[in-house]
Design an enzyme around this catalytic site. Structure first.
Site, mmCIF file in Angstrom:
data_model
loop_
_atom_site.group_PDB
_atom_site.id
_atom_site.type_symbol
_atom_site.label_atom_id
_atom_site.label_comp_id
_atom_site.label_asym_id
_atom_site.label_seq_id
_atom_site.Cartn_x
_atom_site.Cartn_y
_atom_site.Cartn_z
ATOM 1 N N ASP A 22 0.830 -1.214 0.000
ATOM 2 C CA ASP A 22 0.000 0.000 0.000
ATOM 3 C C ASP A 22 0.856 1.252 0.000
ATOM 4 O O ASP A 22 1.821 1.352 0.777
ATOM 5 C CB ASP A 22 -0.812 0.055 1.316
ATOM 6 N N GLU A 30 -5.371 3.940 -2.923
ATOM 7 C CA GLU A 30 -6.796 4.113 -2.609
ATOM 8 C C GLU A 30 -7.342 5.342 -3.328
ATOM 9 O O GLU A 30 -6.705 6.400 -3.320
ATOM 10 C CB GLU A 30 -6.979 4.322 -1.098
ATOM 11 N N GLU A 89 -13.712 -2.691 -1.564
ATOM 12 C CA GLU A 89 -13.934 -2.919 -0.121
ATOM 13 C C GLU A 89 -15.317 -2.400 0.281
ATOM 14 O O GLU A 89 -15.665 -1.243 0.009
ATOM 15 C CB GLU A 89 -12.838 -2.209 0.697
HETATM 16 O O1 KIV Z 1 -4.703 -2.141 4.416
HETATM 17 C C1 KIV Z 1 -5.262 -3.211 4.175
HETATM 18 O O2 KIV Z 1 -5.054 -4.235 4.827
HETATM 19 C C2 KIV Z 1 -6.204 -3.247 3.080
HETATM 20 C C3 KIV Z 1 -7.165 -4.403 3.052
HETATM 21 C C4 KIV Z 1 -8.252 -4.189 4.019
HETATM 22 C C5 KIV Z 1 -7.704 -4.619 1.691
HETATM 23 O O3 KIV Z 1 -6.232 -2.367 2.271
#
Ligand code: KIV
Length: 266
Positions: A84, A114, A181
Site C-alpha cells: 500500500d 486508494e 472494499e
Molecule cells: O490495508 C489493508 O489491509 C487493506 C485491506 C483491508 C484490503 O487495504
C-alpha cells in the site's frame, strides 16, 4: 520476480478460479501463508491498526511500509507482493513516483492506491514506468474522515453507477487490478463483469475474482473487539495458524467463503 505474475492472475480470472490474497507484515507469516497456498501477500496499511495499535491507518508512513515490505519479501515463497502507498504518499506526482519506487525496491511487485477516478493520472504514470497498480475503491479507509466512518459505499444507484464508470476508467488508465472494499455484492459482481482485469473483494460478496482478508481478523485477533460483518474467524474451525490459513485458501477456492451473510445488499 514472483512465481505468481500478472499472467497467472489473468489466467485465474479467465478460468474462473478464485484468487487468494491475505495481508501479511513479516517474514514468518509470509512463508506460512505461501506454504498454505496464498497467491498474493498484501502489506496493507492496516498494519497501523493491527500492529501499531493506531485508531486509523492515517499515521502509517512510507518508512513503515518499506520496513514491512522488506520483511515479507524475505519470507515470501513465490506469491505476488502488493504494498500500500499510505495516506498522502501520493499527494503529488513526484511523491507518487518516489514512494512507489521505494516500495518496489523494498520488494513489492505491485503498488496499491486508494481512490476513485482521480487516480488515473498516477496509474498511467506508474504503469508507463513498469509498476503494476491495484486501485482500491469503495470504502477506502484513508478517507474515513470524509466518509464519516467505516461505511458501505455504492448503495445508491447514482453512486454505484459512478463506481462502475470509475472502475472502467482506471482499467483504461492501466490499472492491473482492482480491489473493492465494502460494496454491495451485486455492484461488485457488475464491476467484476465489466472489466478484464482481476477484481479482489473484501466485504464485496463472492462474485469478485478473488478475496482478501486482514490476517489478524481471520485469526480471530482483535484489539477493539469489533469484528466487521465480512470477517470469518478461521482459527475457531481449524485450531492452528497454518491450518487456519489453509482453510481460508480452500474456502475461497471452493467459493464457500464469503457466504451470503458476509456480504452487503444495496
Ligand atoms: O490495508 C489493508 O489491509 C487493506 C485491506 C483491508 C484490503 O487495504
Amino acid at each position: 520476480m514472483p512465481d505468481v505474475t500478472l499472467t497467472t492472475l489473468q489466467g485465474l480470472k479467465q478460468k474462473g478460479e478464485k484468487i487468494v490474497m491475505l495481508t501479511c507484515y513479516d517474514a514468518t507469516f509470509a512463508k506460512t501463508a505461501c506454504d498454505a497456498g496464498v497467491e498474493m501477500l498484501l502489506i496493507g496499511d492496516s498494519l497501523g491498526m493491527v500492529l501499531q495499535g493506531q485508531d486509523s491507518t492515517l499515521p502509517v508512513t512510507v518508512a513503515d511500509m518499506a520496513y514491512h515490505t522488506a520483511s515479507v519479501k524475505r519470507g515470501n515463497r513465490g506469491a505476488m507482493i502488493v504494498a500500500d502507498l499510505p495516506f498522502m504518499a501520493n499527494a503529488t506526482t513526484e511523491q507518487t513516483l518516489n514512494n512507489s519506487a521505494l516500495l518496489m525496491q523494498a520488494g513489492a511487485h505491485m503498488i496499491k492506491l486508494e481512490g476513485t477516478a482521480w487516480l488515473a493520472e498516477s496509474i498511467r504514470l506508474l504503469a508507463d514506468r513498469g509498476i503494476p497498480v491495484c486501485a482500491h475503491m469503495g470504502l477506502t479507509p484513508q478517507a474515513v474522515n470524509l466518509f464519516g466512518g467505516y461505511k458501505v459505499q455504492g448503495r445508491e444507484e447514482a453512486q454505484a453507477q459512478q463506481m462502475l464508470e470509475d472502475a472502467k476508467s482506471l482499467e483504461a488508465a492501466g490499472a492491473a487490478m482492482l480491489l473493492l472494499e465494502c460494496v454491495p455484492s451485486e455492484l461488485a459482481a457488475r464491476i467484476t463483469r465489466a472489466v478484464q482485469i482481476p477484481v479482489i473483494g473484501i466485504g464485496a460478496g463472492s462474485d469478485t475474482d478473488g478475496q482478501v482478508l486482514v490476517l489478524h481478523d481471520m485469526l480471530g485477533l482483535s484489539l477493539s473487539g469489533r469484528v466487521p460483518k465480512f470477517v470469518k474467524n478461521f482459527m475457531r474451525e481449524h485450531g492452528d495458524i497454518p491450518a487456519a490459513i489453509a482453510g481460508y485458501v480452500k474456502a475461497v477456492k471452493a467459493v464457500e467463503f464469503p457466504a451470503a451473510e458476509h456480504g452487503f445488499s444495496a
